[in-house]
Design a protein around this motif. Structure first.
Motif, mmCIF file in Angstrom:
data_model
loop_
_atom_site.group_PDB
_atom_site.id
_atom_site.type_symbol
_atom_site.label_atom_id
_atom_site.label_comp_id
_atom_site.label_asym_id
_atom_site.label_seq_id
_atom_site.Cartn_x
_atom_site.Cartn_y
_atom_site.Cartn_z
ATOM 1 N N PHE A 172 26.417 -33.444 18.062
ATOM 2 C CA PHE A 172 25.289 -33.566 17.126
ATOM 3 C C PHE A 172 25.630 -33.082 15.714
ATOM 4 O O PHE A 172 24.841 -33.292 14.789
ATOM 5 N N VAL A 230 17.860 -34.730 14.632
ATOM 6 C CA VAL A 230 17.925 -34.945 16.076
ATOM 7 C C VAL A 230 16.507 -34.884 16.623
ATOM 8 O O VAL A 230 15.667 -34.128 16.122
ATOM 9 N N ARG A 264 25.162 -35.211 12.654
ATOM 10 C CA ARG A 264 23.880 -35.909 12.525
ATOM 11 C C ARG A 264 23.020 -35.296 11.422
ATOM 12 O O ARG A 264 23.043 -34.093 11.188
#
Length: 301
Positions: free
Chosen positions: A180, A186, A183
């Motif tokens: 993640f 999320v 990113r």
């Protein structure tokens, strides 16, 4: 005539449950507490305490007195505010208790601001948990508490005046090498199969509620009370966690914090709490105003 100091001893005894704990909270000896309560009983003309093993139980007469004591205490705080406004404004000492993550983002900046704008006002800061903050307020050992929700008393508690200071969103914190980490945001549901670190009780309550709303229960592998310990565990790849935005992250931790795009995103409220009737006291009002200004600047920035 009833001595207000003795009423205060009875109010604190209601919270603490024992004479020994009440003495500790009020920085008195147990014998002094017992004497104050005996004198109050004589002033009222009714027994206030009934022995019950090593503890004492409040009598029906004591509960009647306490129903009025909270209102009397609030009126007295308001009287002190009026007197302070008449005699010179924001001077003297204000004692503020707050949870750990409120220090760097709220309490220290507000205290520094007041040092320059109100040189006759001394602000003293103390790190406390919620229960200790409330005990200190009731014992008049603190004037303001900064409290996170959940964990605060009901808003209609007659002893306290609680008001929203700011909303503190929660971010996901993951190891720097986590999938993640690159990113921009999320959804919490995407973390359903992750291993979690459980922080201290109130924060983990919030995490459990947020995860339940996203459709899963977090699988906890480790527990840690301090944020430094939580972030150390995360940085070593031992789990993920939700981190309040008020909490700072050191580059040494090698973690990445990622905003959540859930609607609504998990967040906690942060409140100011004072003894009911005391908010208008000039010194307390000046500190509250500084805290509100710091909070507004933080949210607008």
């Amino acid at each position: 005539m009833i001595d207000l100091r003795r009423l205060q001893v009875l109010r604190v005894l209601r919270e603490e449950g024992t004479v020994t704990a009440t003495a500790r909270a009020l920085y008195l000896t147990p014998s002094a507490v017992s004497q104050q309560l005996r004198l109050l009983s004589r002033e009222i003309g009714a027994e206030l305490l009934q022995p019950e093993g090593r503890r004492v139980r409040l009598t029906p007469a004591a509960h009647i007195v306490l129903e009025h004591a909270d209102a009397i205490a609030a009126e007295w705080e308001q009287a002190r505010a009026d007197l302070a406004a008449h005699s010179g404004g924001a001077v003297g000492q204000v004692r503020v208790g707050g949870f750990a993550t409120s220090f760097g983002s709220l309490l220290a900046p507000a205290a520094a601001r007041l040092r320059d704008s109100h040189p006759r006002l001394e602000v003293r800061l103390r790190e406390t948990d919620i229960d200790d903050s409330l005990r200190l307020l009731l014992a008049e050992q603190a004037d303001i508490a900064i409290l996170p929700v959940p964990g605060t008393p009901p808003l209609d508690d007659p002893r306290f005046d609680q008001r929203l200071l700011l909303d503190d969103p929660q971010d996901l914190v993951v190891p720097a090498a986590h999938g993640f980490a690159e990113r921009d945001s999320v959804r919490l549901a995407e973390t359903a199969h992750e291993t979690w670190i459980a922080p201290h009780h109130d924060q983990f309550q919030l995490i459990e509620v947020a995860c339940a709303a996203a459709g899963f229960a977090p699988r906890v592998a480790h527990e840690a009370a301090e944020w430094n310990s939580v972030l150390t565990l995360v940085s070593h790849g031992l789990g993920i966690c939700l981190l309040p935005r008020l909490a700072t992250v050191s580059p040494d931790h090698h973690v990445v914090r990622i905003p959540l795009r859930d609607k609504p995103a998990p967040s906690r409220s942060v409140l100011t709490c004072v003894r009911r009737g005391s908010r208008a006291q000039p010194a307390i009002a000046a500190v509250l105003q500084a805290l509100e200004e710091v909070a507004r600047n933080r949210q607008s920035g």
